[in-house]
Scaffold this motif. Structure first.
Motif, PDB file in Angstrom:
ATOM      1  N   ILE A 154     -22.508 -24.603  -2.528  1.00 11.41           N
ATOM      2  CA  ILE A 154     -22.837 -23.007  -2.240  1.00 11.41           C
ATOM      3  C   ILE A 154     -22.560 -23.044  -0.482  1.00 11.41           C
ATOM      4  CG2 ILE A 154     -24.345 -21.305  -1.444  1.00 11.41           C
ATOM      5  CD1 ILE A 154     -25.380 -21.952  -4.482  1.00 11.41           C
ATOM      6  N   ILE A 155     -23.017 -24.087   0.196  1.00  9.35           N
ATOM      7  CA  ILE A 155     -22.745 -24.193   1.632  1.00  9.35           C
ATOM      8  C   ILE A 155     -21.441 -24.042   1.852  1.00  9.35           C
ATOM      9  CG2 ILE A 155     -23.362 -25.607   3.705  1.00  9.35           C
ATOM     10  CD1 ILE A 155     -25.914 -26.196   2.435  1.00  9.35           C
ATOM     11  N   ILE A 156     -20.895 -25.139   1.145  1.00 11.31           N
ATOM     12  CA  ILE A 156     -19.201 -25.172   1.568  1.00 11.31           C
ATOM     13  C   ILE A 156     -18.446 -23.972   1.088  1.00 11.31           C
ATOM     14  CG2 ILE A 156     -17.057 -26.350   0.543  1.00 11.31           C
ATOM     15  CD1 ILE A 156     -18.778 -29.014   0.054  1.00 11.31           C
ATOM     16  N   ILE A 157     -18.915 -23.335   0.244  1.00  8.44           N
ATOM     17  CA  ILE A 157     -18.136 -21.994  -0.217  1.00  8.44           C
ATOM     18  C   ILE A 157     -18.715 -21.106   1.067  1.00  8.44           C
ATOM     19  CG2 ILE A 157     -18.203 -19.805  -1.816  1.00  8.44           C
ATOM     20  CD1 ILE A 157     -18.809 -21.970  -4.058  1.00  8.44           C
ATOM     21  N   ASN A 158     -19.783 -21.082   1.509  1.00  7.45           N
ATOM     22  CA  ASN A 158     -19.991 -19.902   2.520  1.00  7.45           C
ATOM     23  C   ASN A 158     -19.304 -20.250   3.904  1.00  7.45           C
ATOM     24  OD1 ASN A 158     -21.457 -18.410   4.043  1.00  7.45           O
ATOM     25  ND2 ASN A 158     -23.270 -19.251   4.110  1.00  7.45           N
ATOM     26  N   ILE A 159     -19.089 -21.601   4.075  1.00  5.95           N
ATOM     27  CA  ILE A 159     -18.286 -22.099   5.212  1.00  5.95           C
ATOM     28  C   ILE A 159     -16.961 -21.566   5.033  1.00  5.95           C
ATOM     29  CG2 ILE A 159     -17.385 -23.727   6.396  1.00  5.95           C
ATOM     30  CD1 ILE A 159     -19.967 -25.397   5.843  1.00  5.95           C
ATOM     31  N   VAL A 160     -16.440 -21.892   3.836  1.00  2.00           N
ATOM     32  CA  VAL A 160     -14.873 -21.197   3.644  1.00  2.00           C
ATOM     33  C   VAL A 160     -14.690 -19.750   3.524  1.00  2.00           C
ATOM     34  CG1 VAL A 160     -13.011 -21.238   2.010  1.00  2.00           C
ATOM     35  CG2 VAL A 160     -14.442 -23.342   2.227  1.00  2.00           C
ATOM     36  N   LEU A 161     -15.790 -18.963   3.251  1.00  2.00           N
ATOM     37  CA  LEU A 161     -15.772 -17.506   3.539  1.00  2.00           C
ATOM     38  C   LEU A 161     -15.844 -17.405   4.578  1.00  2.00           C
ATOM     39  CD1 LEU A 161     -17.534 -16.337  -0.037  1.00  2.00           C
ATOM     40  CD2 LEU A 161     -14.977 -16.225   0.536  1.00  2.00           C
ATOM     41  N   MET A 162     -16.762 -17.759   5.381  1.00  2.00           N
ATOM     42  CA  MET A 162     -16.857 -17.429   7.027  1.00  2.00           C
ATOM     43  C   MET A 162     -15.570 -17.578   7.764  1.00  2.00           C
ATOM     44  SD  MET A 162     -20.937 -18.398   7.929  1.00  2.00           S
ATOM     45  CE  MET A 162     -20.502 -20.042   8.191  1.00  2.00           C
ATOM     46  N   ALA A 163     -14.929 -18.854   7.417  1.00  2.00           N
ATOM     47  CA  ALA A 163     -13.746 -19.029   8.188  1.00  2.00           C
ATOM     48  C   ALA A 163     -12.660 -17.936   7.663  1.00  2.00           C
ATOM     49  CB  ALA A 163     -13.220 -20.604   7.575  1.00  2.00           C
ATOM     50  N   SER A 164     -12.608 -17.238   6.629  1.00  2.00           N
ATOM     51  CA  SER A 164     -11.839 -16.473   6.354  1.00  2.00           C
ATOM     52  C   SER A 164     -11.860 -15.160   6.665  1.00  2.00           C
ATOM     53  CB  SER A 164     -11.644 -16.386   4.755  1.00  2.00           C
ATOM     54  OG  SER A 164     -12.743 -15.417   4.268  1.00  2.00           O
ATOM     55  N   GLU A 165     -12.958 -14.912   7.620  1.00  2.00           N
ATOM     56  CA  GLU A 165     -13.149 -13.578   8.400  1.00  2.00           C
ATOM     57  C   GLU A 165     -11.892 -13.541   9.536  1.00  2.00           C
ATOM     58  OE1 GLU A 165     -17.023 -12.170   9.172  1.00  2.00           O
ATOM     59  OE2 GLU A 165     -17.693 -13.492   7.915  1.00  2.00           O
ATOM     60  N   SER A 166     -11.591 -12.700   9.836  1.00  2.00           N
ATOM     61  CA  SER A 166     -10.634 -12.383  11.088  1.00  2.00           C
ATOM     62  C   SER A 166     -10.712 -11.135  11.656  1.00  2.00           C
ATOM     63  CB  SER A 166      -9.210 -12.480  10.717  1.00  2.00           C
ATOM     64  OG  SER A 166      -8.777 -11.535   9.726  1.00  2.00           O
ATOM     65  N   TYR A 167     -10.223 -10.742  12.923  1.00  2.00           N
ATOM     66  CA  TYR A 167     -10.525  -9.786  13.642  1.00  2.00           C
ATOM     67  C   TYR A 167      -9.975  -8.364  12.980  1.00  2.00           C
ATOM     68  CZ  TYR A 167     -10.038  -6.567  17.558  1.00  2.00           C
ATOM     69  OH  TYR A 167     -10.108  -5.103  18.268  1.00  2.00           O
ATOM     70  N   ALA A 168      -8.926  -8.479  12.496  1.00  2.00           N
ATOM     71  CA  ALA A 168      -8.151  -7.440  11.963  1.00  2.00           C
ATOM     72  C   ALA A 168      -8.351  -7.200  10.589  1.00  2.00           C
ATOM     73  CB  ALA A 168      -6.662  -7.269  12.379  1.00  2.00           C
ATOM     74  N   GLN A 169      -9.430  -7.770   9.872  1.00  2.00           N
ATOM     75  CA  GLN A 169      -9.345  -7.787   8.397  1.00  2.00           C
ATOM     76  C   GLN A 169      -9.820  -6.327   7.881  1.00  2.00           C
ATOM     77  OE1 GLN A 169     -12.701 -10.774   7.652  1.00  2.00           O
ATOM     78  NE2 GLN A 169     -14.122  -9.130   8.017  1.00  2.00           N
ATOM     79  N   PRO A 170      -9.439  -6.013   6.669  1.00  2.00           N
ATOM     80  CA  PRO A 170      -9.827  -4.838   5.909  1.00  2.00           C
ATOM     81  C   PRO A 170     -10.984  -4.453   5.881  1.00  2.00           C
ATOM     82  CG  PRO A 170      -8.111  -5.985   4.520  1.00  2.00           C
ATOM     83  CD  PRO A 170      -8.608  -7.116   5.599  1.00  2.00           C
ATOM     84  N   ASP A 171     -11.597  -3.414   5.951  1.00  2.00           N
ATOM     85  CA  ASP A 171     -13.066  -2.747   5.792  1.00  2.00           C
ATOM     86  C   ASP A 171     -13.568  -3.238   4.471  1.00  2.00           C
ATOM     87  OD1 ASP A 171     -12.999  -1.754   8.269  1.00  2.00           O
ATOM     88  OD2 ASP A 171     -12.599   0.188   7.633  1.00  2.00           O
ATOM     89  N   TRP A 172     -12.864  -3.175   3.533  1.00  2.00           N
ATOM     90  CA  TRP A 172     -13.267  -3.670   2.175  1.00  2.00           C
ATOM     91  C   TRP A 172     -13.638  -4.942   2.130  1.00  2.00           C
ATOM     92  CZ3 TRP A 172     -10.658  -7.343  -0.646  1.00  2.00           C
ATOM     93  CH2 TRP A 172      -9.411  -7.718  -0.071  1.00  2.00           C
ATOM     94  N   TRP A 173     -12.859  -5.825   2.757  1.00  3.37           N
ATOM     95  CA  TRP A 173     -13.121  -7.289   2.833  1.00  3.37           C
ATOM     96  C   TRP A 173     -14.395  -7.587   3.570  1.00  3.37           C
ATOM     97  CZ3 TRP A 173     -12.755 -11.305   0.025  1.00  3.37           C
ATOM     98  CH2 TRP A 173     -13.104 -12.406   0.424  1.00  3.37           C
ATOM     99  N   THR A 174     -14.576  -6.777   4.905  1.00  3.42           N
ATOM    100  CA  THR A 174     -16.002  -6.878   5.515  1.00  3.42           C
ATOM    101  C   THR A 174     -17.077  -6.648   4.535  1.00  3.42           C
ATOM    102  OG1 THR A 174     -14.850  -6.243   7.738  1.00  3.42           O
ATOM    103  CG2 THR A 174     -16.867  -5.952   7.546  1.00  3.42           C
ATOM    104  N   ASP A 175     -17.168  -5.294   4.013  1.00  6.45           N
ATOM    105  CA  ASP A 175     -17.994  -4.996   2.955  1.00  6.45           C
ATOM    106  C   ASP A 175     -18.303  -6.051   1.835  1.00  6.45           C
ATOM    107  OD1 ASP A 175     -18.128  -2.634   4.629  1.00  6.45           O
ATOM    108  OD2 ASP A 175     -16.711  -1.477   2.867  1.00  6.45           O
ATOM    109  N   ILE A 176     -17.323  -6.440   1.372  1.00  2.00           N
ATOM    110  CA  ILE A 176     -17.531  -7.791   0.477  1.00  2.00           C
ATOM    111  C   ILE A 176     -18.330  -8.936   1.089  1.00  2.00           C
ATOM    112  CG2 ILE A 176     -16.404  -9.223  -0.808  1.00  2.00           C
ATOM    113  CD1 ILE A 176     -14.411  -7.430  -1.758  1.00  2.00           C
ATOM    114  N   MET A 177     -17.869  -9.164   2.124  1.00  2.00           N
ATOM    115  CA  MET A 177     -18.232 -10.496   2.824  1.00  2.00           C
ATOM    116  C   MET A 177     -19.724 -10.206   3.333  1.00  2.00           C
ATOM    117  SD  MET A 177     -16.085 -12.873   2.901  1.00  2.00           S
ATOM    118  CE  MET A 177     -16.932 -13.962   4.300  1.00  2.00           C
ATOM    119  N   ALA A 178     -20.187  -8.688   3.665  1.00  2.00           N
ATOM    120  CA  ALA A 178     -21.740  -8.576   3.829  1.00  2.00           C
ATOM    121  C   ALA A 178     -22.474  -8.826   2.699  1.00  2.00           C
ATOM    122  CB  ALA A 178     -21.721  -7.168   4.364  1.00  2.00           C
ATOM    123  N   SER A 179     -21.982  -8.217   1.471  1.00  2.00           N
ATOM    124  CA  SER A 179     -22.660  -8.592   0.077  1.00  2.00           C
ATOM    125  C   SER A 179     -22.976  -9.842  -0.244  1.00  2.00           C
ATOM    126  CB  SER A 179     -22.009  -7.600  -0.957  1.00  2.00           C
ATOM    127  OG  SER A 179     -21.862  -6.442  -0.655  1.00  2.00           O
TER     128      SER A 179
END
Length: 79
Positions: free
Chosen positions: A14-39
């Motif tokens: 779970i920690i590894i998956i969390n790290i990978v998902l955090m690394a996938s965040e970017s400045y210009a990412q779509p709002d829907w991805w930001t919402d999914i990441m928050a959830s």
């Protein structure tokens, strides 16, 4: 249960998956991805809290003598 290999391995994955998902965040990412990441982040934090509760229940006051437990607690509280 606190030292069960399955729990330790599951939390590690779970920690590894969390790290990978955090690394996938970017400045210009779509709002829907930001919402999914928050959830998803809420789910991760919930899992980490459950892990801490299991460890605290197993070790009681000895929980605070382990530096890794204190580090985990600090990370979860800061989340």
């Amino acid at each position: 249960l606190a030292n069960d290999e399955r729990l330790v391995n599951t939390v590690t994955v779970i920690i590894i998956i969390n790290i990978v998902l955090m690394a996938s965040e970017s400045y210009a990412q779509p709002d829907w991805w930001t919402d999914i990441m928050a959830s998803i982040n809420i789910i991760f934090i919930t899992v980490y809290i459950i892990e801490l509760v299991i460890k605290f229940g197993a070790y009681l006051h000895l929980f605070f003598l382990d530096a890794w437990n204190l580090f985990d607690l600090l990370v979860v509280l800061s989340s």
